[in-house]
Design an enzyme around this catalytic site. Structure first.
Site, mmCIF file in Angstrom:
data_model
loop_
_atom_site.group_PDB
_atom_site.id
_atom_site.type_symbol
_atom_site.label_atom_id
_atom_site.label_comp_id
_atom_site.label_asym_id
_atom_site.label_seq_id
_atom_site.Cartn_x
_atom_site.Cartn_y
_atom_site.Cartn_z
ATOM 1 N N HIS A 1 21.717 14.451 9.028
ATOM 2 C CA HIS A 1 22.602 13.282 9.054
ATOM 3 C C HIS A 1 22.484 12.523 7.847
ATOM 4 O O HIS A 1 21.285 12.509 7.428
ATOM 5 C CB HIS A 1 22.624 12.387 10.190
ATOM 6 C CG HIS A 1 23.632 11.357 10.457
ATOM 7 N ND1 HIS A 1 23.715 10.196 9.709
ATOM 8 C CD2 HIS A 1 24.644 11.426 11.297
ATOM 9 C CE1 HIS A 1 24.712 9.557 10.137
ATOM 10 N NE2 HIS A 1 25.447 10.473 10.983
ATOM 11 N N GLU B 1 30.473 14.846 6.879
ATOM 12 C CA GLU B 1 30.519 13.664 7.182
ATOM 13 C C GLU B 1 30.358 13.116 5.626
ATOM 14 O O GLU B 1 29.438 12.637 4.920
ATOM 15 C CB GLU B 1 29.518 12.964 8.006
ATOM 16 C CG GLU B 1 29.504 13.426 9.446
ATOM 17 C CD GLU B 1 28.877 12.659 10.419
ATOM 18 O OE1 GLU B 1 29.350 11.931 11.162
ATOM 19 O OE2 GLU B 1 27.553 12.126 10.115
ATOM 20 N N GLU C 1 22.247 9.508 7.145
ATOM 21 C CA GLU C 1 21.293 8.523 7.424
ATOM 22 C C GLU C 1 19.757 9.040 7.383
ATOM 23 O O GLU C 1 18.988 8.087 6.921
ATOM 24 C CB GLU C 1 21.507 7.716 8.792
ATOM 25 C CG GLU C 1 22.951 6.633 8.600
ATOM 26 C CD GLU C 1 23.692 6.451 9.949
ATOM 27 O OE1 GLU C 1 23.007 6.735 10.687
ATOM 28 O OE2 GLU C 1 24.694 6.063 9.593
ATOM 29 N N LYS D 1 23.559 6.971 17.455
ATOM 30 C CA LYS D 1 22.354 6.154 16.459
ATOM 31 C C LYS D 1 21.584 5.426 17.038
ATOM 32 O O LYS D 1 21.105 5.625 18.231
ATOM 33 C CB LYS D 1 23.258 5.304 15.428
ATOM 34 C CG LYS D 1 24.367 6.209 14.772
ATOM 35 C CD LYS D 1 25.140 5.869 13.501
ATOM 36 C CE LYS D 1 26.072 6.741 12.917
ATOM 37 N NZ LYS D 1 26.618 6.234 11.739
ATOM 38 N N SER E 1 34.140 7.106 10.376
ATOM 39 C CA SER E 1 35.164 6.234 10.741
ATOM 40 C C SER E 1 36.424 6.716 11.713
ATOM 41 O O SER E 1 37.389 6.477 11.701
ATOM 42 C CB SER E 1 35.894 5.269 9.765
ATOM 43 O OG SER E 1 34.794 4.617 9.066
ATOM 44 N N GLY F 1 30.683 4.398 9.120
ATOM 45 C CA GLY F 1 30.478 3.285 9.275
ATOM 46 C C GLY F 1 31.339 2.038 8.324
ATOM 47 O O GLY F 1 31.129 0.980 8.506
ATOM 48 N N ASN G 1 27.637 10.314 18.125
ATOM 49 C CA ASN G 1 26.416 10.023 17.646
ATOM 50 C C ASN G 1 25.921 8.524 18.084
ATOM 51 O O ASN G 1 26.621 7.784 17.388
ATOM 52 C CB ASN G 1 26.202 10.427 16.412
ATOM 53 C CG ASN G 1 24.867 9.922 15.545
ATOM 54 O OD1 ASN G 1 24.043 9.548 16.381
ATOM 55 N ND2 ASN G 1 24.828 9.920 14.172
#
Ligand code: 13P
Length: 255
Positions: free
Chosen positions: A96, A168, A98, A12, A214, A174, A10
């Site tokens: 996702h 996730e 985010e 992003k 990560s 991250g 991904n």
């Protein structure tokens, strides 16, 4: 049941269309034979076409990072699943963290996107995962099951052949804090049990469940060596050729 490993990147909001094309070309050269591992790269919308054209004769597949549930209409700034499908793309990430936590997407909205993606012939990857405070409050299972049930509402058993799930944990995205293999496996098992009760044992066995958060070349093999972890969804480490290829090769060794 043996499921083939999946390694998805991904990207992003990174890489212009030109940069994405060059990057995809390097991946294509480095991943000529994927030994049965599905490799999926998800550039930003503007890079989808150039990346797809670059890898279309290779074994690398392309996914979008999001879509709107409506086919067309007055939705300024949005992209529909049909538009994504039209240029040849096969996959789309939905829900996702985010999208959920930065852009406020609800379970209901994500479910509409799931239904719409399947209707237009895309293969969605439904992302689920708990926040740190939810894990600390012992609510991981509750949160993940809620997101799963809501995301898959009215998705049929036949459609499930086109769905992947990505676990996730938000606290691992991250942050450099990877879930341990045991932590990931525990939640993957919860997800698989829930798929069995929502659908059937066969569907649960067939559905790929990826881990994301990560993931790096150094920990990918350990994570994927467990049969419960069908692959990885990679953010930061997918933006460097060496690390993404390293993760892909780790999956090939296990596959
Ligand atoms: P990182 O690998 O950068 O933690 O991101 C994970 C992710 O969000 C993939 O979708």
């Amino acid at each position: 049941m043996k499921r083939n490993k999946v390694v998805a990147g991904n990207w992003k909001m990174h890489l212009t269309a030109n940069e994405a094309q060059q990057f995809a070309n390097k991946l294509r050269i480095n991943l000529l034979d994927t030994h049965g591992v599905s490799i999926i790269i998800c550039p930003p919308f503007l890079g989808l076409k150039s990346v797809f054209d670059t890898v279309k004769d290779s074994s690398i597949k392309v996914g979008a990072q999001n879509m709107h549930n409506e086919t067309q209409g007055a939705f300024t700034g949005e992209i529909s699943g049909e538009m994504i499908k039209d240029i040849g793309i096969q996959y789309v990430l939905l829900g996702h963290s985010e999208r959920r936590h930065v852009f406020g997407e609800t379970d209901d909205f994500i479910n509409k996107k799931m239904a719409s993606s399947l209707r237009v012939g895309l293969d969605p990857v439904l992302c689920v995962g708990e926040r740190l405070e939810e894990r600390e409050a012992g609510k991981t299972s509750e949160v993940v099951i809620r997101q799963l049930r809501a995301g898959l509402k009215e998705i049929s058993e036949a459609q499930m052949a086109h769905v992947m799930i990505a676990y996730e944990p938000v606290w691992a995205i991250g942050t450099g804090l990877t879930a341990s293999r045991e932590q990931a496996v525990e939640v993957h098992e919860i997800i698989r049990d829930e798929l069995a009760s929502l659908y059937s044992g066969v569907i649960a066995e067939k559905t790929a469940i990826l881990y994301g958060g990560s993931v790096k070349a150094e920990n990918a093999k350990d994570l994927m060596s467990h049969e419960e972890i069908d692959g990885v969804l990679v953010g930061g480490a997918a933006l460097k050729v060496d690390s993404f290829v390293g993760i892909a090769k780790a999956a090939m060794e296990i596959n």
